[in-house]
Structures are given as structure tokens and as C-alpha cells.
Motif scaffolding. Structure first.
Motif: not given
Length: 152
Positions: A132-152
Motif C-alpha cells: 500500500a502507499q503512504m503519503n505517495g510512497e509504496w511501503r512493505d509490511t511483514l506479517l507475523f502470527e502466533r498460533r495457540s499451542p493449546h487450541i488444536k
């Protein structure tokens, strides 16, 4: 909460938003969140120093256990562990309410947020180039996730 969100926006590292889009009305704000997940920490003066919430990522039933982390700390309160306290509360909430995956989207330049998420069991699962753009400049993002160790 709005002023903390605005301070995050001002850094250019917290959100693609360029203005506070938080609703003025509490009911409108909570409508897009798991309302019970909204967590705040007050400073010694009684002001909100940090806040966080979990927002469903989809209205589809199959994704009912997936939520996005929203977490903001006031500039003067950063570096005191408040983000870690909020995130720990959000993780506890997610386990209690059977959310099996928490997601966080972070700008690659936001090292403190990356370190916070990694310290709480999140792992990078994606890199989105020029998402996506922010103030006319393209930006990258990182996607992080946490999977529950208790919910199967």
C-alpha cells in the motif's frame, strides 16, 4: 486512546493511516473489535498510557478464531514494558476465547514492534512488498502470527 493512536501515526511506523480514524463513539469503536479484549494501562496521573485490542480478521465462520493485534503505547510511556503487558493480556484473552491465531502487521523498519512480537511467540510468516502507499510512497509490511499451542 485517540491521542496515542495519533502519536503512532505521526511516527510513520505504526499504521498506513494518516489521520485518526478511530470512531468518536465507544460503541462504534468496539463494534470492530472483540470488545472484551480491549485492554488499557493507565499512568500515575490516571491517563491512558497504552492500549490494545483484538479485531476479527474476517466475518466468515471459518476464520472465527483469527484476530489481528492492535497495540499502541503513548510516546512518553515507551520503553517501560507496557507493550509487553498489553500483548500478554491479549494473548491470555485469545486463549480464553478460543482464538487459535493472532496476526500482526508491522513495517520492516519498526524494530521495537518486531522484537516485541517475536519475544511473545510470534513468527514472521510473510513479507508483503509494496502492499500500500503512504503519503505517495509504496511501503512493505511483514506479517507475523502466533498460533495457540493449546487450541488444536
Amino acid at each position: 486512546m485517540r491521542s496515542i493512536f495519533l502519536a503512532g501515526i505521526a511516527t510513520g511506523q505504526a499504521s498506513f493511516e494518516t489521520e485518526a480514524t478511530l470512531p468518536q463513539c465507544w460503541d462504534d469503536f468496539t463494534r470492530s473489535k472483540h470488545p472484551e479484549s480491549i485492554t488499557v494501562i493507565h499512568d500515575d496521573m490516571g491517563r491512558i498510557a497504552a492500549w490494545g485490542a483484538l479485531a476479527p480478521t474476517s466475518t466468515r465462520y471459518c476464520y472465527r478464531g483469527v484476530a489481528e493485534v492492535q497495540l499502541y503505547v503513548a510516546p512518553e510511556s515507551r520503553g517501560h514494558g507496557l507493550g509487553a503487558r498489553i500483548l500478554a493480556d491479549l494473548i491470555r484473552f485469545s486463549e480464553t476465547y478460543c482464538l487459535w491465531t493472532l496476526q500482526a502487521v508491522v513495517f520492516p523498519e519498526n524494530r521495537p514492534s518486531i522484537q516485541l512480537f517475536e519475544a511473545h511467540g510470534f513468527r514472521q510468516v510473510g513479507y508483503r512488498e509494496k502492499i500500500a502507499q503512504m503519503n505517495g510512497e509504496w511501503r512493505d509490511t511483514l506479517l507475523f502470527e502466533r498460533r495457540s499451542p493449546h487450541i488444536k
